[in-house]
Write a protein that holds these residues in place. Sequence first.
Motif, PDB file in Angstrom:
ATOM      1  N   TYR A  60      23.728 -23.236  -3.153  1.00 27.36           N
ATOM      2  CA  TYR A  60      23.081 -21.981  -3.551  1.00 27.36           C
ATOM      3  C   TYR A  60      22.145 -22.231  -4.731  1.00 27.36           C
ATOM      4  CZ  TYR A  60      26.660 -19.755  -0.716  1.00 27.36           C
ATOM      5  OH  TYR A  60      27.462 -19.372   0.324  1.00 27.36           O
ATOM      6  N   LEU A  61      21.001 -21.590  -4.671  1.00 28.64           N
ATOM      7  CA  LEU A  61      20.099 -21.555  -5.810  1.00 28.64           C
ATOM      8  C   LEU A  61      20.855 -20.920  -6.983  1.00 28.64           C
ATOM      9  CD1 LEU A  61      17.007 -22.054  -6.406  1.00 28.64           C
ATOM     10  CD2 LEU A  61      16.691 -19.624  -5.832  1.00 28.64           C
ATOM     11  N   ASP A  62      20.659 -21.433  -8.182  1.00 27.47           N
ATOM     12  CA  ASP A  62      21.413 -20.932  -9.331  1.00 27.47           C
ATOM     13  C   ASP A  62      21.312 -19.422  -9.479  1.00 27.47           C
ATOM     14  OD1 ASP A  62      20.955 -23.731 -11.667  1.00 27.47           O
ATOM     15  OD2 ASP A  62      22.362 -23.400 -10.021  1.00 27.47           O
ATOM     16  N   SER A  63      20.138 -18.871  -9.220  1.00 23.94           N
ATOM     17  CA  SER A  63      19.926 -17.436  -9.459  1.00 23.94           C
ATOM     18  C   SER A  63      20.661 -16.539  -8.470  1.00 23.94           C
ATOM     19  CB  SER A  63      18.431 -17.115  -9.439  1.00 23.94           C
ATOM     20  OG  SER A  63      17.874 -17.433  -8.184  1.00 23.94           O
ATOM     21  N   VAL A  64      21.197 -17.113  -7.391  1.00 23.59           N
ATOM     22  CA  VAL A  64      21.907 -16.293  -6.400  1.00 23.59           C
ATOM     23  C   VAL A  64      23.393 -16.624  -6.321  1.00 23.59           C
ATOM     24  CG1 VAL A  64      19.775 -16.137  -5.061  1.00 23.59           C
ATOM     25  CG2 VAL A  64      21.557 -17.748  -4.337  1.00 23.59           C
ATOM     26  N   LYS A  65      23.825 -17.635  -7.054  1.00 25.55           N
ATOM     27  CA  LYS A  65      25.241 -18.021  -7.019  1.00 25.55           C
ATOM     28  C   LYS A  65      26.125 -16.850  -7.423  1.00 25.55           C
ATOM     29  CE  LYS A  65      24.895 -22.987  -7.901  1.00 25.55           C
ATOM     30  NZ  LYS A  65      25.093 -24.074  -8.893  1.00 25.55           N
ATOM     31  N   GLY A  66      27.198 -16.673  -6.649  1.00 22.10           N
ATOM     32  CA  GLY A  66      28.115 -15.577  -6.928  1.00 22.10           C
ATOM     33  C   GLY A  66      27.705 -14.257  -6.314  1.00 22.10           C
ATOM     34  N   ARG A  67      26.459 -14.188  -5.820  1.00 24.85           N
ATOM     35  CA  ARG A  67      25.975 -12.933  -5.202  1.00 24.85           C
ATOM     36  C   ARG A  67      25.696 -13.092  -3.710  1.00 24.85           C
ATOM     37  NH1 ARG A  67      21.203 -10.938  -6.626  1.00 24.85           N
ATOM     38  NH2 ARG A  67      20.278 -12.938  -7.239  1.00 24.85           N
ATOM     39  N   PHE A  68      25.228 -14.272  -3.310  1.00 25.39           N
ATOM     40  CA  PHE A  68      24.888 -14.524  -1.910  1.00 25.39           C
ATOM     41  C   PHE A  68      25.930 -15.433  -1.279  1.00 25.39           C
ATOM     42  CE2 PHE A  68      19.943 -14.046  -2.181  1.00 25.39           C
ATOM     43  CZ  PHE A  68      20.105 -12.818  -2.785  1.00 25.39           C
ATOM     44  N   THR A  69      26.171 -15.227   0.018  1.00 26.06           N
ATOM     45  CA  THR A  69      27.082 -16.094   0.765  1.00 26.06           C
ATOM     46  C   THR A  69      26.447 -16.445   2.094  1.00 26.06           C
ATOM     47  OG1 THR A  69      29.011 -15.016  -0.228  1.00 26.06           O
ATOM     48  CG2 THR A  69      29.385 -16.329   1.756  1.00 26.06           C
ATOM     49  N   ILE A  70      26.345 -17.745   2.342  1.00 22.26           N
ATOM     50  CA  ILE A  70      25.807 -18.206   3.614  1.00 22.26           C
ATOM     51  C   ILE A  70      26.963 -18.511   4.554  1.00 22.26           C
ATOM     52  CG2 ILE A  70      25.735 -20.666   2.964  1.00 22.26           C
ATOM     53  CD1 ILE A  70      23.035 -20.839   4.474  1.00 22.26           C
ATOM     54  N   SER A  71      26.754 -18.255   5.833  1.00 23.70           N
ATOM     55  CA  SER A  71      27.755 -18.587   6.839  1.00 23.70           C
ATOM     56  C   SER A  71      27.051 -18.819   8.163  1.00 23.70           C
ATOM     57  CB  SER A  71      28.802 -17.472   6.955  1.00 23.70           C
ATOM     58  OG  SER A  71      28.207 -16.257   7.385  1.00 23.70           O
ATOM     59  N   ARG A  72      27.780 -19.403   9.071  1.00 31.15           N
ATOM     60  CA  ARG A  72      27.217 -19.648  10.399  1.00 31.15           C
ATOM     61  C   ARG A  72      28.303 -19.472  11.435  1.00 31.15           C
ATOM     62  NH1 ARG A  72      24.997 -25.614  10.341  1.00 31.15           N
ATOM     63  NH2 ARG A  72      24.847 -25.298  12.603  1.00 31.15           N
ATOM     64  N   ASP A  73      27.900 -19.008  12.599  1.00 29.55           N
ATOM     65  CA  ASP A  73      28.792 -18.895  13.744  1.00 29.55           C
ATOM     66  C   ASP A  73      28.206 -19.778  14.832  1.00 29.55           C
ATOM     67  OD1 ASP A  73      30.198 -18.178  16.031  1.00 29.55           O
ATOM     68  OD2 ASP A  73      30.416 -16.093  15.418  1.00 29.55           O
ATOM     69  N   ASN A  74      28.742 -20.966  14.957  1.00 30.41           N
ATOM     70  CA  ASN A  74      28.186 -21.924  15.915  1.00 30.41           C
ATOM     71  C   ASN A  74      28.355 -21.459  17.356  1.00 30.41           C
ATOM     72  OD1 ASN A  74      27.370 -23.559  13.821  1.00 30.41           O
ATOM     73  ND2 ASN A  74      29.075 -24.986  13.994  1.00 30.41           N
ATOM     74  N   ALA A  75      29.351 -20.646  17.609  1.00 35.52           N
ATOM     75  CA  ALA A  75      29.551 -20.132  18.966  1.00 35.52           C
ATOM     76  C   ALA A  75      28.485 -19.104  19.345  1.00 35.52           C
ATOM     77  CB  ALA A  75      30.937 -19.516  19.095  1.00 35.52           C
ATOM     78  N   LYS A  76      27.924 -18.437  18.330  1.00 36.60           N
ATOM     79  CA  LYS A  76      26.915 -17.401  18.582  1.00 36.60           C
ATOM     80  C   LYS A  76      25.511 -17.869  18.243  1.00 36.60           C
ATOM     81  CE  LYS A  76      29.984 -13.444  17.839  1.00 36.60           C
ATOM     82  NZ  LYS A  76      30.216 -12.196  17.060  1.00 36.60           N
ATOM     83  N   ASN A  77      25.382 -19.146  17.831  1.00 36.29           N
ATOM     84  CA  ASN A  77      24.072 -19.678  17.446  1.00 36.29           C
ATOM     85  C   ASN A  77      23.399 -18.800  16.398  1.00 36.29           C
ATOM     86  OD1 ASN A  77      24.559 -21.603  19.395  1.00 36.29           O
ATOM     87  ND2 ASN A  77      22.589 -21.390  20.409  1.00 36.29           N
ATOM     88  N   THR A  78      24.168 -18.374  15.432  1.00 31.88           N
ATOM     89  CA  THR A  78      23.649 -17.444  14.444  1.00 31.88           C
ATOM     90  C   THR A  78      24.010 -17.879  13.027  1.00 31.88           C
ATOM     91  OG1 THR A  78      23.830 -15.623  16.021  1.00 31.88           O
ATOM     92  CG2 THR A  78      23.563 -15.028  13.703  1.00 31.88           C
ATOM     93  N   LEU A  79      23.037 -17.785  12.157  1.00 30.12           N
ATOM     94  CA  LEU A  79      23.188 -18.078  10.733  1.00 30.12           C
ATOM     95  C   LEU A  79      23.090 -16.750   9.982  1.00 30.12           C
ATOM     96  CD1 LEU A  79      23.173 -20.371   8.493  1.00 30.12           C
ATOM     97  CD2 LEU A  79      20.688 -20.082   8.500  1.00 30.12           C
ATOM     98  N   TYR A  80      23.893 -16.618   8.926  1.00 29.76           N
ATOM     99  CA  TYR A  80      23.916 -15.367   8.167  1.00 29.76           C
ATOM    100  C   TYR A  80      23.669 -15.629   6.685  1.00 29.76           C
ATOM    101  CZ  TYR A  80      26.457 -13.780  12.329  1.00 29.76           C
ATOM    102  OH  TYR A  80      26.826 -13.490  13.621  1.00 29.76           O
ATOM    103  N   LEU A  81      23.198 -14.590   6.011  1.00 29.24           N
ATOM    104  CA  LEU A  81      23.141 -14.615   4.551  1.00 29.24           C
ATOM    105  C   LEU A  81      23.557 -13.233   4.057  1.00 29.24           C
ATOM    106  CD1 LEU A  81      22.420 -16.416   2.092  1.00 29.24           C
ATOM    107  CD2 LEU A  81      20.182 -15.247   2.070  1.00 29.24           C
ATOM    108  N   GLN A  82      24.749 -13.164   3.507  1.00 30.11           N
ATOM    109  CA  GLN A  82      25.232 -11.919   2.902  1.00 30.11           C
ATOM    110  C   GLN A  82      24.724 -11.871   1.466  1.00 30.11           C
ATOM    111  OE1 GLN A  82      27.137  -9.339   4.250  1.00 30.11           O
ATOM    112  NE2 GLN A  82      26.679  -8.318   2.305  1.00 30.11           N
ATOM    113  N   MET A  83      24.003 -10.815   1.140  1.00 29.22           N
ATOM    114  CA  MET A  83      23.387 -10.689  -0.180  1.00 29.22           C
ATOM    115  C   MET A  83      23.954  -9.445  -0.862  1.00 29.22           C
ATOM    116  SD  MET A  83      19.443 -11.719   0.719  1.00 29.22           S
ATOM    117  CE  MET A  83      19.125 -10.185   1.568  1.00 29.22           C
ATOM    118  N   ASN A  84      24.672  -9.655  -1.923  1.00 25.01           N
ATOM    119  CA  ASN A  84      25.266  -8.565  -2.700  1.00 25.01           C
ATOM    120  C   ASN A  84      24.639  -8.504  -4.085  1.00 25.01           C
ATOM    121  OD1 ASN A  84      27.065  -8.100  -0.548  1.00 25.01           O
ATOM    122  ND2 ASN A  84      28.566  -9.526  -1.403  1.00 25.01           N
ATOM    123  N   SER A  85      24.841  -7.391  -4.754  1.00 24.67           N
ATOM    124  CA  SER A  85      24.331  -7.197  -6.117  1.00 24.67           C
ATOM    125  C   SER A  85      22.859  -7.577  -6.210  1.00 24.67           C
ATOM    126  CB  SER A  85      25.151  -8.034  -7.111  1.00 24.67           C
ATOM    127  OG  SER A  85      26.521  -7.687  -7.050  1.00 24.67           O
TER     128      SER A  85
END
Length: 129
Positions: A60-85
């Motif tokens: 994570y870029l320092d400015s987004v640490k603790g606020r953003f979460t990356i995840s992936r679902d390989n079964a769905k061929n989908t990448l996510y970015l949850q962005m909070n705050s």
Amino acid sequence: QVHVVESGGGLVQAGGSLRLSCTVSGLTFDDYAMGWFRQAPGKEREGVSCISWSISYTYYLDSVKGRFTISRDNAKNTLYLQMNSLKPEDTAMYYCLPNLISCSGSGPIIHPNDEYNSWGQGTQVTVFS
């Protein structure tokens, strides 16, 4: 041919949340590290976050640490970015890149020849105060 579609952007008040999605076709999804980048008007593109093919490593870029979460679902061929705050300085066009060279401690590593990088069209995130 690789096809990349980002979605989930929008207009949100500071402190709010958004979840970006990136659906990919045309490559073997779980062969690659993947990442999210953003570019604000007048600024250079920056790597926001990346995740290894095995999901064992994230950056994570320092400015987004603790606020953003990356995840992936390989079964769905989908990448996510949850962005909070979210903050106004998070305002940018967000892009997914599904075929990184690697995801390392220094961030996402892209191919030096941009012809090999399968960029999506981007999704706009606008945060107002």
